[in-house]
Design an enzyme around this catalytic site. Structure first.
Site, mmCIF file in Angstrom:
data_model
loop_
_atom_site.group_PDB
_atom_site.id
_atom_site.type_symbol
_atom_site.label_atom_id
_atom_site.label_comp_id
_atom_site.label_asym_id
_atom_site.label_seq_id
_atom_site.Cartn_x
_atom_site.Cartn_y
_atom_site.Cartn_z
ATOM 1 N N TYR A 178 0.838 -1.202 0.000
ATOM 2 C CA TYR A 178 0.000 0.000 0.000
ATOM 3 C C TYR A 178 0.867 1.244 0.000
ATOM 4 C CZ TYR A 178 0.863 0.852 5.007
ATOM 5 O OH TYR A 178 1.457 1.123 6.210
ATOM 6 N N LYS A 204 6.510 -2.021 1.860
ATOM 7 C CA LYS A 204 5.348 -1.408 2.514
ATOM 8 C C LYS A 204 4.157 -2.351 2.371
ATOM 9 C CE LYS A 204 3.135 3.082 3.096
ATOM 10 N NZ LYS A 204 3.216 3.092 4.547
ATOM 11 N N GLU A 215 11.957 2.514 14.098
ATOM 12 C CA GLU A 215 11.139 3.619 13.566
ATOM 13 C C GLU A 215 9.841 3.653 14.345
ATOM 14 O OE1 GLU A 215 9.924 2.729 9.489
ATOM 15 O OE2 GLU A 215 9.969 0.601 9.952
ATOM 16 N N LEU A 245 11.135 1.079 6.995
ATOM 17 C CA LEU A 245 10.571 1.564 5.737
ATOM 18 C C LEU A 245 11.270 2.869 5.381
ATOM 19 C CD1 LEU A 245 8.200 0.955 3.723
ATOM 20 C CD2 LEU A 245 7.000 2.807 4.895
HETATM 21 N N1 PMP Z 1 7.696 3.842 8.715
HETATM 22 C C1 PMP Z 1 6.543 3.166 8.732
HETATM 23 C C2 PMP Z 1 6.497 1.826 9.384
HETATM 24 C C3 PMP Z 1 5.387 3.717 8.152
HETATM 25 O O1 PMP Z 1 4.232 3.038 8.147
HETATM 26 C C4 PMP Z 1 5.463 5.008 7.571
HETATM 27 C C5 PMP Z 1 4.228 5.631 6.970
HETATM 28 N N2 PMP Z 1 4.060 5.239 5.664
HETATM 29 C C6 PMP Z 1 6.695 5.661 7.572
HETATM 30 C C7 PMP Z 1 7.791 5.052 8.149
HETATM 31 C C8 PMP Z 1 6.853 7.020 6.933
HETATM 32 O O2 PMP Z 1 6.848 6.922 5.545
HETATM 33 P P1 PMP Z 1 6.307 8.109 4.622
HETATM 34 O O3 PMP Z 1 7.073 9.332 5.012
HETATM 35 O O4 PMP Z 1 6.611 7.662 3.263
HETATM 36 O O5 PMP Z 1 4.848 8.243 4.925
#
Ligand code: PMP
Length: 291
Positions: free
Chosen positions: A33, A147, A180, A205
């Site tokens: 996603y 993701k 994270e 991620l």
């Molecule tokens: N880490 C995780 C586990 C996430 O779910 C997200 C949100 N998508 C992020 C980091 C931040 O990623 P982004 O800045 O692309 O939203």
């Protein structure tokens, strides 16, 4: 006009949009996603999100149901039809519908769903005194760079955070290092004023928002180090903050009830939040969009 969802080629009223019970996303979380913020009618960091989507699909060998140009067109169309000026778009692609069997089905078409939301999901305006996070053990699998919709560990982490009155959970690996947030990337400004965030390997991620913010920070002469940091280092840091497409850049002022720095949002996180908001507001609106 009812709120619409996009489901496998059709725009359908959100309330009556369903997928099949043997969709592999439902049974195996065999799906990926993306969440893309919409600011002033335009997608924020769209190329980064599309690139990560392509990567996630490729790593799982899920064939995209559409080419990227068609996908982008439909994303814009859904935002336009739902009259989203500020909000977010959720997009999910699963390996498709097939009789339940672990291995990849043959000749199954991947399935796609898109929904939109209005603010306040994007961006959440950071509270004036920053947000609290709690730390939780890292329970996820070893491919967090994909993701995927396999989010049970994050569901548990977010629930724990909510029950503790915190905004986010920071997940901590067995060696005591922060990986994270449950749905965000974790950052500190260390004792030397260096921005620190974990290196984007398979353990986290790769955040699209964090990447853009790193670019803005570098452009302003700030030093960035991609390395692990412990909870103790974060508590001892000058500042902490988190980044994501739905929250943008939010100062973290408490970790497990203890203050970070002087317990107030720091100047670096506050400035980067402002810069990113400004940057987000300057993205190209979709062709033909008239707010
Ligand atoms: N880490 C995780 C586990 C996430 O779910 C997200 C949100 N998508 C992020 C980091 C931040 O990623 P982004 O800045 O692309 O939203």
């Amino acid at each position: 006009m009812p709120r619409l969802a996009y489901v496998n080629g059709r725009f359908i009223p959100h309330a009556s949009a369903f997928v099949h019970i043997e969709d592999r996303g439902y049974q195996f979380a065999d799906a990926v996603y993306e969440v893309v913020a919409v600011q002033d009618g335009a997608f924020v960091d769209l190329p980064g999100h599309l690139e990560r989507l392509r990567y996630s699909l490729g790593e799982l060998r899920i064939r995209p149901p559409l080419g990227l140009p068609a996908l982008t067109l439909i994303m814009h169309d859904l935002v336009r039809r739902n009259r989203i000026r500020d909000g977010s778009l959720y997009l999910q692609i699963t390996r498709g519908v097939a009789p339940r069997d672990f291995k990849f089905p043959t000749a199954t078409k991947s399935a796609i769903v898109m929904t939109t939301r209005r603010r306040p999901t994007a961006p959440v305006r950071p509270p004036a005194d920053g947000v609290a996070v709690v730390t939780v053990p890292e329970l996820r699998w070893a491919r967090r760079d994909i993701k995927s919709t396999s989010l049970l560990a994050q569901v548990l982490a977010k629930q724990q955070a909510a029950e503790a009155g915190a905004f986010e959970a920071w997940m901590v690996d067995p060696d005591g290092f922060v990986t994270e947030g449950a749905s965000s990337n974790a950052w500190i400004v260390d004792r030397n004023g260096v921005l620190v965030t974990r290196q984007a390997d398979r353990s986290i991620l790769k955040g699209v928002t964090g990447n853009a913010i790193a670019g803005l920070a570098a452009g302003r002469g700030l030093e960035i180090e991609r390395r692990k940091f412990s909870v103790a280092e974060a508590l001892n840091a000058r500042e902490a903050f988190l980044t994501s497409a739905t929250t943008f850049c939010v100062p973290v002022t408490r970790i497990d009830l203890q203050p970070v720095g002087d317990g107030r949002p720091g100047p670096v996180a506050t400035a980067l939040g402002r810069h990113y908001l400004d940057y987000a507001g300057r993205q190209e609106p979709p062709f033909g969009w008239a707010p």
